[in-house]
Design a protein around this motif. Structure first.
Motif, PDB file in Angstrom:
ATOM      1  N   LEU A 122       0.819  -1.208   0.000  1.00  0.00           N
ATOM      2  CA  LEU A 122       0.000   0.000   0.000  1.00  0.00           C
ATOM      3  C   LEU A 122       0.855   1.260   0.000  1.00  0.00           C
ATOM      4  CD1 LEU A 122      -2.794  -1.033   2.540  1.00  0.00           C
ATOM      5  CD2 LEU A 122      -2.986  -0.869   0.052  1.00  0.00           C
ATOM      6  N   LEU A 123       2.074   1.166   0.546  1.00  0.00           N
ATOM      7  CA  LEU A 123       2.981   2.314   0.565  1.00  0.00           C
ATOM      8  C   LEU A 123       3.731   2.480  -0.750  1.00  0.00           C
ATOM      9  CD1 LEU A 123       4.684   1.997   4.079  1.00  0.00           C
ATOM     10  CD2 LEU A 123       2.873   3.568   3.432  1.00  0.00           C
ATOM     11  N   SER A 124       3.777   1.434  -1.556  1.00  0.00           N
ATOM     12  CA  SER A 124       4.621   1.417  -2.756  1.00  0.00           C
ATOM     13  C   SER A 124       3.852   1.886  -3.985  1.00  0.00           C
ATOM     14  CB  SER A 124       5.153  -0.001  -3.002  1.00  0.00           C
ATOM     15  OG  SER A 124       5.821  -0.505  -1.866  1.00  0.00           O
ATOM     16  N   ASP A 125       4.600   2.438  -4.951  1.00  0.00           N
ATOM     17  CA  ASP A 125       4.007   2.743  -6.246  1.00  0.00           C
ATOM     18  C   ASP A 125       3.545   1.443  -6.899  1.00  0.00           C
ATOM     19  OD1 ASP A 125       4.555   5.417  -5.900  1.00  0.00           O
ATOM     20  OD2 ASP A 125       6.490   5.308  -6.945  1.00  0.00           O
ATOM     21  N   GLU A 126       2.595   1.560  -7.802  1.00  0.00           N
ATOM     22  CA  GLU A 126       2.004   0.366  -8.412  1.00  0.00           C
ATOM     23  C   GLU A 126       3.058  -0.522  -9.066  1.00  0.00           C
ATOM     24  OE1 GLU A 126      -1.594  -0.786 -11.549  1.00  0.00           O
ATOM     25  OE2 GLU A 126      -1.260   1.295 -10.912  1.00  0.00           O
ATOM     26  N   THR A 127       4.085   0.090  -9.688  1.00  0.00           N
ATOM     27  CA  THR A 127       5.111  -0.694 -10.381  1.00  0.00           C
ATOM     28  C   THR A 127       6.141  -1.295  -9.435  1.00  0.00           C
ATOM     29  OG1 THR A 127       6.419   1.318 -10.742  1.00  0.00           O
ATOM     30  CG2 THR A 127       4.877   0.670 -12.490  1.00  0.00           C
ATOM     31  N   GLU A 128       6.067  -0.953  -8.131  1.00  0.00           N
ATOM     32  CA  GLU A 128       7.063  -1.431  -7.179  1.00  0.00           C
ATOM     33  C   GLU A 128       6.442  -2.303  -6.084  1.00  0.00           C
ATOM     34  OE1 GLU A 128       9.167   1.960  -5.759  1.00  0.00           O
ATOM     35  OE2 GLU A 128      10.199   2.307  -7.669  1.00  0.00           O
ATOM     36  N   ARG A 129       5.248  -2.822  -6.354  1.00  0.00           N
ATOM     37  CA  ARG A 129       4.593  -3.689  -5.387  1.00  0.00           C
ATOM     38  C   ARG A 129       5.021  -5.137  -5.598  1.00  0.00           C
ATOM     39  NH1 ARG A 129      -1.361  -0.744  -5.915  1.00  0.00           N
ATOM     40  NH2 ARG A 129      -0.715   1.217  -4.914  1.00  0.00           N
ATOM     41  N   GLY A 130       4.438  -6.015  -4.796  1.00  0.00           N
ATOM     42  CA  GLY A 130       4.801  -7.425  -4.877  1.00  0.00           C
ATOM     43  C   GLY A 130       5.574  -7.912  -3.673  1.00  0.00           C
ATOM     44  N   TRP A 131       5.438  -7.205  -2.549  1.00  0.00           N
ATOM     45  CA  TRP A 131       6.117  -7.620  -1.318  1.00  0.00           C
ATOM     46  C   TRP A 131       5.567  -8.965  -0.846  1.00  0.00           C
ATOM     47  CZ3 TRP A 131      10.326  -5.609   0.880  1.00  0.00           C
ATOM     48  CH2 TRP A 131      10.678  -4.282   0.613  1.00  0.00           C
TER      49      TRP A 131
END
Length: 283
Positions: A122-131
């Motif tokens: 939720l804190l990440s930009d859409e292109t940097e998600r996937g935690w």
């Protein structure tokens, strides 16, 4: 050399300010980093309202108390070793995942890790998600994501979970979950900020508080012109002085010998043993 100067209370240390803030035609001198933070928070909180996920609103003294707790959390985070990213530890604290008891059962520990990972997305930009999140071998938590082909891993290891810093952060869990478990909205006039963590709240408040201000940081008295030196350090009606007194004369003498003497090893040992404890020189 002249202990009676101190014994009789005649020795003082000047306390020049570290900052000068100019707003329009007015100027304010601020002693240190904390005083600057106090100033920016007080200015930023004017007319601000925080709306929580349940629709309740916080303003005035209530919002100031929330910001004070956010600053306390940030102080703990800033004291952590650099290998622990603040934003990951902060989200783990909000999730209540810094409590060894919460991680004692493997199933609950994995659930906590997965929940923290979702919060990181939720804190990440859409292109940097996937935690992703999982437990580590030493009783901690491991998080990972892959961004543009590069894998990033963060380990909140067992020693951190068992540390006094983690206990301090965990003591705020009830408050953190009340305010940040779901996104809150911070508003001031026509400005709106989405808030998911204490850090985001502080950044927003201080950004607003900084608007219209010119902030100058002094490195020492040599950077001040004569007028500023008089206003801040020499004027009897405005200056701040710290009286030097020695309650433990033997300890003070030993410390001077250790730090100022001709023998190098005690000085090196002292610096090595105490360097990491200096979290913020301005404070």
């Amino acid at each position: 050399q002249m202990p009676e100067l101190i014994e009789r209370g005649h020795l003082y240390i000047a306390q020049p300010p570290l900052y000068k803030v100019r707003r329009g035609t007015s100027e304010t001198y601020l002693k240190n980093e904390k005083a600057l933070g106090d100033y920016l928070v007080a200015t930023g909180l004017e007319d601000m309202v925080l709306t929580l996920h349940d629709g309740s609103q916080r303003a005035g003294p209530d919002l100031n108390d929330i910001v004070s707790k956010a600053r306390a959390v940030r102080t703990v985070l800033e004291g952590l070793p650099g290998k622990y990213p603040h934003f990951v530890v902060e989200q783990a604290a909000i999730a209540g995942a810094l409590n060894p008891g919460a991680l004692a059962e493997p199933e609950k520990a994995n659930e906590a890790a997965a929940y923290v990972a979702r919060r990181l997305d939720l804190l990440s930009d859409e292109t940097e998600r996937g935690w992703t999140g999982e437990t580590s071998e030493d009783g901690g938590l491991r998080f990972a994501r892959e961004v543009r082909g590069v894998r990033e891993e963060v380990l909140i290891d067992g020693p951190l979970i068992a540390s006094a810093d983690a206990r301090r952060l965990d003591s705020y869990t009830t408050h953190l979950q009340e305010i940040y478990v779901k996104a809150a909205t911070l508003r001031r006039k026509d400005e709106t900020y989405m808030i998911r963590s204490p850090s985001q709240l502080l950044e927003a408040v201080m950004a607003v508080g900084s608007k219209g201000n010119t902030i100058q940081r002094y490195k020492g008295l040599g950077e001040m012109n004569p007028g500023q030196l008089w206003e801040t350090t020499l004027d009897r009606d405005a200056r701040s002085l710290l009286q030097v007194n020695i309650r433990q004369l033997d300890e003070a003498d030993d410390l001077f010998v250790k730090l100022m003497g001709d023998v190098v090893e005690p000085r090196r040992d002292f610096i090595r043993d105490n360097a990491l404890a200096v979290a913020n020189l301005d404070v």
